[in-house]
Motif scaffolding. Structure first.
Motif, PDB file in Angstrom:
ATOM      1  N   ASP A 136       0.822  -1.212   0.000  1.00  0.00           N
ATOM      2  CA  ASP A 136       0.000   0.000   0.000  1.00  0.00           C
ATOM      3  C   ASP A 136       0.856   1.262   0.000  1.00  0.00           C
ATOM      4  O   ASP A 136       0.484   2.279  -0.605  1.00  0.00           O
ATOM      5  CB  ASP A 136      -0.943   0.003   1.204  1.00  0.00           C
ATOM      6  CG  ASP A 136      -2.135  -0.928   1.017  1.00  0.00           C
ATOM      7  OD1 ASP A 136      -2.419  -1.305  -0.137  1.00  0.00           O
ATOM      8  OD2 ASP A 136      -2.796  -1.263   2.027  1.00  0.00           O
ATOM      9  N   VAL A 137       2.001   1.215   0.688  1.00  0.00           N
ATOM     10  CA  VAL A 137       2.897   2.376   0.662  1.00  0.00           C
ATOM     11  C   VAL A 137       3.391   2.619  -0.764  1.00  0.00           C
ATOM     12  O   VAL A 137       3.416   3.759  -1.245  1.00  0.00           O
ATOM     13  CB  VAL A 137       4.091   2.160   1.615  1.00  0.00           C
ATOM     14  CG1 VAL A 137       5.097   3.306   1.470  1.00  0.00           C
ATOM     15  CG2 VAL A 137       3.626   2.060   3.058  1.00  0.00           C
ATOM     16  N   VAL A 138       3.769   1.549  -1.452  1.00  0.00           N
ATOM     17  CA  VAL A 138       4.271   1.691  -2.819  1.00  0.00           C
ATOM     18  C   VAL A 138       3.165   2.185  -3.742  1.00  0.00           C
ATOM     19  O   VAL A 138       3.383   3.080  -4.571  1.00  0.00           O
ATOM     20  CB  VAL A 138       4.847   0.351  -3.313  1.00  0.00           C
ATOM     21  CG1 VAL A 138       5.333   0.477  -4.761  1.00  0.00           C
ATOM     22  CG2 VAL A 138       5.991  -0.108  -2.415  1.00  0.00           C
ATOM     23  N   ARG A 139       1.970   1.629  -3.604  1.00  0.00           N
ATOM     24  CA  ARG A 139       0.844   2.094  -4.430  1.00  0.00           C
ATOM     25  C   ARG A 139       0.601   3.594  -4.219  1.00  0.00           C
ATOM     26  O   ARG A 139       0.385   4.345  -5.166  1.00  0.00           O
ATOM     27  CB  ARG A 139      -0.421   1.321  -4.076  1.00  0.00           C
ATOM     28  CG  ARG A 139      -0.406  -0.159  -4.456  1.00  0.00           C
ATOM     29  CD  ARG A 139      -1.724  -0.814  -4.076  1.00  0.00           C
ATOM     30  NE  ARG A 139      -1.741  -2.228  -4.411  1.00  0.00           N
ATOM     31  CZ  ARG A 139      -1.777  -3.218  -3.518  1.00  0.00           C
ATOM     32  NH1 ARG A 139      -1.821  -2.929  -2.204  1.00  0.00           N
ATOM     33  NH2 ARG A 139      -1.792  -4.472  -3.904  1.00  0.00           N
ATOM     34  N   ASP A 140       0.636   4.002  -2.963  1.00  0.00           N
ATOM     35  CA  ASP A 140       0.388   5.408  -2.645  1.00  0.00           C
ATOM     36  C   ASP A 140       1.461   6.301  -3.263  1.00  0.00           C
ATOM     37  O   ASP A 140       1.172   7.416  -3.729  1.00  0.00           O
ATOM     38  CB  ASP A 140       0.350   5.588  -1.128  1.00  0.00           C
ATOM     39  CG  ASP A 140       0.012   7.008  -0.727  1.00  0.00           C
ATOM     40  OD1 ASP A 140      -1.071   7.496  -1.104  1.00  0.00           O
ATOM     41  OD2 ASP A 140       0.844   7.639  -0.054  1.00  0.00           O
ATOM     42  N   CYS A 141       2.697   5.830  -3.301  1.00  0.00           N
ATOM     43  CA  CYS A 141       3.776   6.626  -3.885  1.00  0.00           C
ATOM     44  C   CYS A 141       3.673   6.680  -5.404  1.00  0.00           C
ATOM     45  O   CYS A 141       3.995   7.710  -6.015  1.00  0.00           O
ATOM     46  CB  CYS A 141       5.125   6.078  -3.431  1.00  0.00           C
ATOM     47  SG  CYS A 141       5.468   6.401  -1.680  1.00  0.00           S
ATOM     48  N   PHE A 142       3.242   5.604  -6.044  1.00  0.00           N
ATOM     49  CA  PHE A 142       2.956   5.681  -7.486  1.00  0.00           C
ATOM     50  C   PHE A 142       1.893   6.743  -7.749  1.00  0.00           C
ATOM     51  O   PHE A 142       2.003   7.530  -8.695  1.00  0.00           O
ATOM     52  CB  PHE A 142       2.470   4.327  -8.011  1.00  0.00           C
ATOM     53  CG  PHE A 142       3.571   3.406  -8.475  1.00  0.00           C
ATOM     54  CD1 PHE A 142       4.357   3.735  -9.569  1.00  0.00           C
ATOM     55  CD2 PHE A 142       3.810   2.205  -7.830  1.00  0.00           C
ATOM     56  CE1 PHE A 142       5.366   2.895 -10.001  1.00  0.00           C
ATOM     57  CE2 PHE A 142       4.814   1.344  -8.248  1.00  0.00           C
ATOM     58  CZ  PHE A 142       5.599   1.692  -9.334  1.00  0.00           C
ATOM     59  N   ARG A 143       0.852   6.785  -6.894  1.00  0.00           N
ATOM     60  CA  ARG A 143      -0.205   7.786  -7.071  1.00  0.00           C
ATOM     61  C   ARG A 143       0.342   9.200  -6.903  1.00  0.00           C
ATOM     62  O   ARG A 143      -0.061  10.125  -7.622  1.00  0.00           O
ATOM     63  CB  ARG A 143      -1.345   7.531  -6.080  1.00  0.00           C
ATOM     64  CG  ARG A 143      -2.274   6.400  -6.482  1.00  0.00           C
ATOM     65  CD  ARG A 143      -3.532   6.390  -5.631  1.00  0.00           C
ATOM     66  NE  ARG A 143      -3.238   6.039  -4.255  1.00  0.00           N
ATOM     67  CZ  ARG A 143      -3.241   4.795  -3.777  1.00  0.00           C
ATOM     68  NH1 ARG A 143      -3.534   3.790  -4.583  1.00  0.00           N
ATOM     69  NH2 ARG A 143      -2.975   4.553  -2.505  1.00  0.00           N
TER      70      ARG A 143
END
Length: 359
Positions: free
Chosen positions: A76-83
Motif C-alpha cells: 500500500d505504501v508503494v501504491r500510494d507513492c505511485f499515485r
C-alpha cells in the motif's frame, strides 16, 4: 548512525561514436533510460511461494530461501507513492497488474537485499521472473515512505542527486568509505564509490542545478562532507518530492493532450541489425491520430500501411533507402481496421535495445 541507502547496480558504460554533437549525445544518453512520453507502465508485486532468493547462511555452508513477497501494508505504501508521482499530471500512466508477464516494473520485498531499482528503461532488459525493484526494509516505519518515492524516481529514469557534477560536494573520501562499510549498509568500497563518490556525466543529471532537497538526494550525517561548509554538520533532505523533482519529470513527461492506451506492440524489441527491417501488426483500440515510432540507441525510419483486402496500402512515412528521414510519424488509425508498421534500422549507436511503440 547512517541511514539505509538505495544501492544501484553498476551498468556498463554505453559506447557512442566519437565526435557527436553535445545535443545528439545528450539525446542518446537521456533516451537510453527515459520512457517515451505517453507510456503505460504496468507494475506488479511478486506473490508466489517460489518468488524468493536462495542465499548462503554465513559460516554454516547452508542455504536458505528469502521471500520476495511483501505484506499488504508494504504494498500500500508503494501504491500510494505511485499515485503521488502520477498526481503531478505527468504523461505516464501507472497500472497495477497481477500477471508479471504484463509488467515492465516487478516489485519484491526481500529483507536484507537493500532497496534498489532498475533505472528507467533498464527494466526492459531484466527477465520476466526477476525483480526490477526491491524494498529491503519496513516502508511503514517513520520516514521510510521516502524510500518508495526514491525508488520510483529511479524507475522513471532519475539518478542520485548527490552525484551531480553541479553539486560541488567535496567529500572526506575515507570517512565515507568507513561510514558505509559499517551497519546498516555494510557496503564494499566499490559499491560506495559507485553510489556516492562517483560523479555523473553532465548529460546524465536530473537538472543543471544541484537540488539538496531532491527525493533522489541521500541524507548524510556530519563528518562526511567537507564542502560546502554549511553541510559539514550533515545534509538532511525533507524526504518529499521537491519543486525541482516535479520540474524534471514534467519536462520529460509533459501531460498528454489526448492520453490513450498504448497499442499491443508497445515496447516490442526490434532485434534488428543495421539495414534490416521488420513489420509489426497493429489493431488500434480507438480511432484517433497516433504517434508511431522507435526509441533506443539507433537511427531508423517507420512507414505505416493499412491492410485492405489482404494487401498493404501506404498510409504515412517515407523510406527511400537513403538517409533516415523519420523515426516518429503521425498517422490517423481507425478502430476495426488493421495496420502494419514497417521499421527499417539504419545504424546503432550503442548496445541498448531498440523498440517500437505507438501512443
Amino acid at each position: 548512525m547512517t541511514a539505509r541507502y538505495c544501492s544501484l547496480a553498476q551498468q556498463p558504460a554505453p559506447a557512442h561514436p566519437p565526435g557527436l554533437a553535445a545535443e545528439r549525445l545528450a539525446a542518446l544518453v537521456g533516451g537510453r533510460r527515459m520512457w517515451v512520453n505517453g507510456t503505460v507502465l504496468h507494475y506488479c508485486f511478486f506473490d508466489g511461494d517460489a518468488d524468493a532468493s536462495v542465499i548462503p547462511v554465513p559460516g554454516t555452508g547452508q542455504l536458505r530461501r528469502v521471500s520476495w513477497v511483501g505484506a499488504e501494508e508494504q504494498r500500500d505504501v508503494v501504491r500510494d507513492c505511485f499515485r503521488e508521482w502520477a498526481d503531478l499530471g505527468i504523461g505516464l500512466v501507472f497500472t497495477e497488474v497481477g500477471d508479471r508477464s504484463e509488467a515492465e516494473l516487478r516489485i519484491g520485498f526481500q529483507a536484507g537485499d537493500g532497496s534498489w531499482s532498475a533505472v528507467g528503461k533498464e527494466a526492459l532488459r531484466i527477465g520476466v521472473n526477476d525483480r526490477t525493484m526491491n524494498f529491503g526494509w519496513d516502508l511503514t516505519a517513520p520516514g521510510e515512505r521516502a524510500t518508495a518515492l526514491h525508488e520510483i524516481g529511479h524507475a522513471l529514469g532519475m539518478l542520485h542527486e548527490h552525484q551531480s557534477p553541479f553539486a560541488g560536494i567535496h567529500w572526506d573520501d575515507e570517512a565515507v568509505y568507513a561510514e558505509l562499510a559499517g551497519p546498516p549498509n555494510h557496503w564494499s568500497r566499490e559499491r560506495t564509490f559507485h553510489n556516492i563518490l562517483r560523479k555523473l556525466d553532465s548529460d546524465e543529471v536530473n537538472g543543471a542545478v544541484w537540488d539538496p532537497q531532491s527525493i533522489m538526494e541521500y541524507p548524510f550525517p556530519s563528518g562526511l562532507i567537507l564542502e560546502p561548509e554549511h553541510y559539514r554538520s550533515g545534509l538532511h533532505p525533507a524526504g518529499t518530492l521537491s519543486a525541482a523533482d516535479k520540474e524534471f519529470v514534467l519536462r520529460w513527461y509533459p501531460p498528454a493532450d489526448r492520453p490513450g492506451p498504448l497499442l499491443p506492440f508497445r515496447s516490442v524489441p526490434l532485434g534488428l541489425g543495421p539495414g534490416e527491417q521488420a513489420d509489426f501488426g497493429v489493431d488500434p483500440p480507438e480511432t484517433r491520430e497516433y504517434t508511431v515510432g522507435t526509441f533506443g540507441d539507433s537511427d531508423a525510419v517507420v512507414v505505416v500501411f493499412e491492410e485492405r483486402d489482404g494487401e498493404p496500402r501506404y498510409l504515412a512515412g517515407q523510406d527511400d533507402g537513403g538517409t533516415p528521414r523519420n523515426a516518429r510519424i503521425r498517422a490517423r488509425l481507425v478502430k476495426g481496421r488493421r495496420y502494419v508498421v514497417r521499421v527499417r534500422l539504419y545504424s546503432c549507436w550503442g548496445p541498448g535495445e531498440t523498440a517500437v511503440m505507438c501512443w
